[in-house]
Write an enzyme that holds these catalytic residues in place. Structure first.
Site, short mmCIF file in Angstrom:
data_model
loop_
_atom_site.label_atom_id
_atom_site.label_comp_id
_atom_site.label_asym_id
_atom_site.label_seq_id
_atom_site.Cartn_x
_atom_site.Cartn_y
_atom_site.Cartn_z
N ALA A 250 0.81 -1.24 0.00
CA ALA A 250 0.00 0.00 0.00
C ALA A 250 0.84 1.28 0.00
O ALA A 250 0.27 2.37 0.08
CB ALA A 250 -1.01 0.04 1.15
N ALA A 251 2.16 1.16 -0.11
CA ALA A 251 2.98 2.38 -0.19
C ALA A 251 2.64 3.15 -1.47
O ALA A 251 2.45 4.37 -1.46
CB ALA A 251 4.46 2.03 -0.15
N GLY A 252 2.54 2.41 -2.59
CA GLY A 252 2.19 3.05 -3.86
C GLY A 252 0.78 3.63 -3.81
O GLY A 252 0.52 4.71 -4.36
N ASP A 253 -0.12 2.93 -3.14
CA ASP A 253 -1.51 3.43 -3.03
C ASP A 253 -1.56 4.71 -2.19
O ASP A 253 -2.29 5.65 -2.52
CB ASP A 253 -2.41 2.36 -2.40
CG ASP A 253 -2.46 1.10 -3.24
OD1 ASP A 253 -2.35 1.21 -4.48
OD2 ASP A 253 -2.58 0.00 -2.67
O1 RIB Z 1 -1.45 -2.29 -3.52
C1 RIB Z 1 -1.65 -3.17 -2.45
C2 RIB Z 1 -2.93 -3.93 -2.62
O2 RIB Z 1 -2.82 -4.76 -3.75
C3 RIB Z 1 -3.27 -4.83 -1.48
O3 RIB Z 1 -4.02 -4.19 -0.48
C4 RIB Z 1 -4.00 -6.00 -2.15
O4 RIB Z 1 -5.34 -6.10 -1.81
C5 RIB Z 1 -3.80 -5.78 -3.65
O5 RIB Z 1 -4.93 -5.31 -4.25
#
Ligand code: RIB
Length: 300
Positions: A250-253
């Site tokens: 989730a760093a990129g998110d």
């Molecule tokens: O970018 C991370 C995410 O990728 C995770 O939370 C997982 O669910 C996948 O979708």
């Protein structure tokens, strides 16, 4: 001044993570490590990041009519995200199995389930909401025709459309024509452009190819090397924060959600990338996806 509205259209998953010492090779069993379960999905993570960092967020996704779907919606509501347009499917809610090694690197396998059911007809049915967006944030964990449709609706309505092209795949030309900013990592940049991105020269060539496909702005994320921001005829290099990563999930998110917030607050693109770098540096120091995303107060 009214707060700008960020609409996120994307995936919602439940993440099951084992944080261990090393990632297993094919056919290998590795024991040891700790198990965690929590909310994830690239779309949901980006929506939560944008909300925690201060934006007004509407999240559009499709979850199953099951306990995981109920829990996911309840979680987004607790965050203060507008969930009124979240749809239900007869398929199981999306699930991700995640393995994280001692250095924080991961590998992820996703069973998309209900995410695959978010159809073009669904996007059409929520078009009025997408048209109200100042910024639309998209990733690639829902069907590609639905991503294309959402981008077109938002672009035609004058919104700034951000695409995080993850997981990596080839993109239809129509999509890039409706995207204002793309945020790929190094691997995705190479795949989209067909140019090897092993050094900076290659990266600059690759980005020129992507921009020629119709996207004005590009931010390439480079992990521990920071990011490169291509806007107008300028290139800005944003260094990473030096931190000890425990889980990069989730760093990129977080980075993408934070860029959207920065832009919604009228930061320049390099300023928004610097803001996003601070936010994602916090995420990598914590375990889990949404559980690791910081709040605005954590960035001071
Ligand atoms: O970018 C991370 C995410 O990728 C995770 O939370 C997982 O669910 C996948 O979708």
């Amino acid at each position: 001044m009214a707060e700008k509205k960020i609409v996120v259209v994307g995936s919602s998953n439940t993440d099951m993570t084992i944080k261990g010492g090393k990632l297993p090779a094919p056919g290998e069993t590795v024991t040891g490590g700790l198990f965690y379960m929590g909310p994830g999905g690239k779309g949901a993570n980006q929506a939560v990041a944008a909300k925690r960092l201060g934006a007004d967020v509407i999240f559009i996704c499709k979850v199953g009519s099951d306990l995981f779907g109920d829990n996911a919606i309840a979680g987004y509501k607790r965050e203060g995200i507008d969930t009124s347009k979240i749809l239900r499917s007869s398929k199981a809610s999306g699930t991700a199995l995640i393995l994280v090694d001692a250095g924080g690197e991961n590998c992820i396998s996703v069973a998309p389930g209900a995410n695959c059911d978010l159809s073009v007809e669904d996007i059409d049915s929520i078009a009025p909401v997408i048209r109200k967006a100042d910024i639309l944030l998209l990733q690639l964990e829902i069907p590609m025709p639905s991503v294309v449709k959402a981008a077109r609706i938002a672009n035609e309505a004058g919104a700034y459309v951000i695409l995080n092209p993850a997981p990596a795949c080839e993109l239809p030309p129509e999509l890039l024509k409706n995207v204002s900013l793309i945020i790929p990592n190094q691997t995705e940049t190479a795949l989209l452009s067909g140019v090897s991105c092993l050094d900076e020269e290659g990266l600059i060539d690759a980005v020129a190819k992507i921009r020629a496909m119709g996207v004005a702005d590009v931010v390439v994320t480079l992990g521990s090397k920071g990011s490169m921001v291509f806007s107008g005829d300028k290139i800005d290099r944003i260094p990473a924060e030096i931190v000890q990563a425990v889980d990069t999930t989730a760093a990129g998110d977080t980075f993408c959600g934070a860029i959207a917030v920065g832009l919604s607050e009228d930061m320049s693109l390099p300023e928004a990338a610097a803001f996003a770098t601070k936010a994602s540096a916090i995420t990598v120091q914590r375990i889990g996806a949404q559980n690791s995303i910081p709040y605005r107060k954590d960035l001071i």
